[in-house]
Write an enzyme that holds these catalytic residues in place. Structure first.
Site, mmCIF file in Angstrom:
data_model
loop_
_atom_site.group_PDB
_atom_site.id
_atom_site.type_symbol
_atom_site.label_atom_id
_atom_site.label_comp_id
_atom_site.label_asym_id
_atom_site.label_seq_id
_atom_site.Cartn_x
_atom_site.Cartn_y
_atom_site.Cartn_z
ATOM 1 C CG ASP A 216 -1.422 -98.068 63.633
ATOM 2 O OD1 ASP A 216 -1.290 -99.041 64.375
ATOM 3 O OD2 ASP A 216 -1.827 -96.950 64.039
ATOM 4 C CD GLU A 265 2.604 -97.248 40.139
ATOM 5 O OE1 GLU A 265 3.686 -96.665 40.379
ATOM 6 O OE2 GLU A 265 1.501 -96.688 40.251
HETATM 7 C C1 NOJ Z 1 -2.388 -99.983 66.842
HETATM 8 C C2 NOJ Z 1 -0.986 -100.116 67.322
HETATM 9 O O1 NOJ Z 1 -0.607 -101.455 67.219
HETATM 10 C C3 NOJ Z 1 -0.972 -99.600 68.739
HETATM 11 O O2 NOJ Z 1 0.235 -99.883 69.378
HETATM 12 C C4 NOJ Z 1 -1.255 -98.131 68.704
HETATM 13 O O3 NOJ Z 1 -1.342 -97.651 70.030
HETATM 14 C C5 NOJ Z 1 -2.559 -97.836 67.989
HETATM 15 N N1 NOJ Z 1 -2.709 -98.589 66.776
HETATM 16 C C6 NOJ Z 1 -2.641 -96.389 67.618
HETATM 17 O O4 NOJ Z 1 -1.735 -96.110 66.584
#
Ligand code: NOJ
Length: 549
Positions: A216, A265
């Site tokens: 993310d 790994e």
């Molecule tokens: C990207 C995620 O896909 C989204 O849903 C989220 O709100 C933001 N990152 C923050 O984590």
């Protein structure tokens, strides 16, 4: 529990191999996939129950959005414990059972890792607040004194992606940085404890048997030295178009080099895919250099309009950008952050956040065509749950049911993401159309009975059967996802694309009028019914046809 494995043997010559290079990866949004206990919220047991559906659909892997312990300020992207399951989704035992069952069915499992920020309920942040300004835990986040006579102004001019300032002031007067909601404080990746913690979290899930991670905000971990002001007052418009002091900084790549060593790994080709919104496909390619991550989402492709010239340009640019780094291209049309493509294509060209239903029939016809185009391209494709049912966004959700945090913050980027997160319809009747035995956390439109898995199964004209056929054919023609180039056919009319892959041809009409073309081979699959007469066939308006040649 520590496991020791020999380093996998990676091929160094010839055609690169790896299950992930041409994998079709299905995104499960756990809240909205299937609810096993009737509380209106999807859960891991629900996912586990429906794994055979995914195997039969023909995907290779499942990526699950976060199911970790979380106050759900941002639907689980605010993690309070990276090694625990939120009770609303189940337990670690449920996760273990789900991963094992997936593997028994031949499905790989990718989980989300959220390293840019934690929840404000994460133990470190709670202590950083509770222990006061001198707490050493504050160094693990970005705490700063404010500007102005009494520190009453934020430390710099950065804006939150969800709207409003990217800084919140705590009771003792200090400010902390949050690029997203205030409940999502940004971690300070310059602090060694942060890097150590995430290496440990990766190992925890790798030891649980997961096949990889979706990272993310992969582009956000490192902030420019000194947190400089940006200037100007329309920062959100710059996102994705410009290098920002909080996104796509060169320092992030060192982190992914260290992660790659960990992934390597473990046996069985564990992978990571970057959620990295960068200004260009060339910059995206930096994340997938041979010693970094394996894939990066192709958001340039996701944002492309239903237009032959634009599509061809982004396909060419994407393939060209990946060539020097040897990574597969990826393709994606929908996810939990953008308007579903059936609704985007139902509307005049716009961004990825569309608020009107548009012409549903047109949107679905184009969505089906866009999917066949995507699944014919070399590389890995991502399918977002429900797109195989042709689901549109729910554009008329009442304000009082909305949960997207950016909806509640002025001028946020993605305030209408709830519309693509409405729980799936599995059956033609019953409470929540088979999503569960109770209701559903967001209301489903009545018309979704007819879009349910039950309604579409066995109907040869349905979108579900189109996906099933396409994915089966993709398996039968392994050349389809393999390789790194397409062979564009010359002489196609304006608005029409034709490209060859080994033993295969894909023809696409992005215009509103049918086109007659010479028959190139044996028709395999059509997104819209067509006719082949003698040496000619009709390529219907807004359609894609697959041919064996
Ligand atoms: C990207 C995620 O896909 C989204 O849903 C989220 O709100 C933001 N990152 C923050 O984590």
């Amino acid at each position: 529990m520590t496991q020791h494995f020999a380093a996998p043997t990676a091929p160094t010559t010839g055609t690169p191999t790896g299950w992930w290079r041409d994998a079709v990866i299905y995104q499960v949004y756990p809240r909205s996939f299937a609810d096993s206990n009737g509380d209106g919220m999807g859960d891991l047991e629900g996912v586990r129950d429906r794994l055979p559906y995914l195997r039969d659909l023909g995907v290779d892997a499942v990526w699950l959005s976060p199911f970790y312990a979380s106050p759900q300020a941002d639907a689980g992207y605010d993690v309070a414990d990276y090694r625990a399951i939120d009770p609303m989704f189940g337990t670690l035992l449920d996760a273990d059972a789900m991963i094992r069952d997936a593997h028994d069915l031949g499905l790989r499992v990718i989980v989300d890792v959220v390293p840019n920020h934690s929840s404000d309920q994460y133990a470190w942040f709670k202590r950083a607040i509770d222990d006061g300004p001198a707490s050493p835990l504050r160094d693990r986040y970005h705490f700063r004194p404010g500007k102005g006579e009494n520190g009453e102004l934020p430390p710099n001019d950065w804006e939150s992606i969800f709207g409003g300032p990217a800084w919140t002031r705590v009771a003792d007067g200090a400010w902390y940085l949050h690029l997203f909601a205030p409940e999502q404080p940004d971690l300070n990746w310059e602090h060694p404890a942060v890097a150590d913690e995430f290496r440990s979290i990766l190992r925890f899930w790798l030891d649980m048997g997961v096949d990889g991670f979706r990272v993310d905000v992969a582009h956000g971990l490192v902030k420019a030295e000194g947190l400089p002001d940006i200037g100007g007052n329309e920062q959100l418009k710059l996102l994705g178009n410009d290098v920002m002091p909080f996104f796509d900084q060169d320092g992030v790549h060192e982190i992914y080099r260290s992660w790659r060593k960990i992934l390597d790994e473990y046996p069985g080709e564990r992978i990571a895919v970057a959620e990295a919104w960068t200004p260009t496909v060339e910059r995206t390619a930096h994340y997938v250099r041979p010693d970094e991550l394996h894939q990066a989402f192709n958001f340039q492709y996701l944002g492309t309009h239903w237009d032959a010239a634009e599509l061809r340009a982004v396909i060419d640019a994407s393939l060209a950008a990946m060539l020097p780094v040897g990574a597969p291209a990826t393709w994606v049309l929908s996810n939990h952050d953008v308007t579903r493509h059936a609704t985007r294509f139902a509307n005049p060209p716009g961004g990825t956040q569309i608020r009107t239903a548009g012409d549903r029939e047109l949107g679905l016809r184009r969505a089906r065509a866009a999917t066949l185009l995507m699944l014919a391209l070399p590389g890995s494709a991502y399918v977002y749950q429900g797109e195989e049912l042709g689901l549109p966004d729910v554009t008329d959700l009442p304000d009082e049911v909305r949960q997207d945090p950016s909806f509640f913050r002025a001028a946020g980027q993605d305030g209408f993401r709830d519309g693509c997160r409405v729980p799936l319809p599995w059956t033609t009747d019953g409470p929540s159309y088979g999503f569960g035995s109770g209701g559903s956390w967001l209301p489903q439109p009545q018309s979704w009975a007819g879009l349910s898995v039950e309604a579409q199964t066995g109907d040869p004209g349905s979108t579900l059967e189109l996906y099933r056929s396409a994915l089966a054919l993709r398996r039968e023609h392994p050349g389809l996802g393999a390789g790194d180039s397409v062979d564009w056919q010359p002489g196609t009319p304006e608005g029409v694309l034709a490209f060859a892959r080994p033993g295969f041809l894909c023809t696409v009409n992005t215009t509103a009028a049918p086109v007659r073309l010479p028959v190139p081979g044996r028709l395999l699959l059509a997104s819209t019914a067509t006719t082949v007469e003698g040496d000619e066939f009709e390529l219907p308006a807004d359609s894609t046809l697959w041919w064996a040649v």
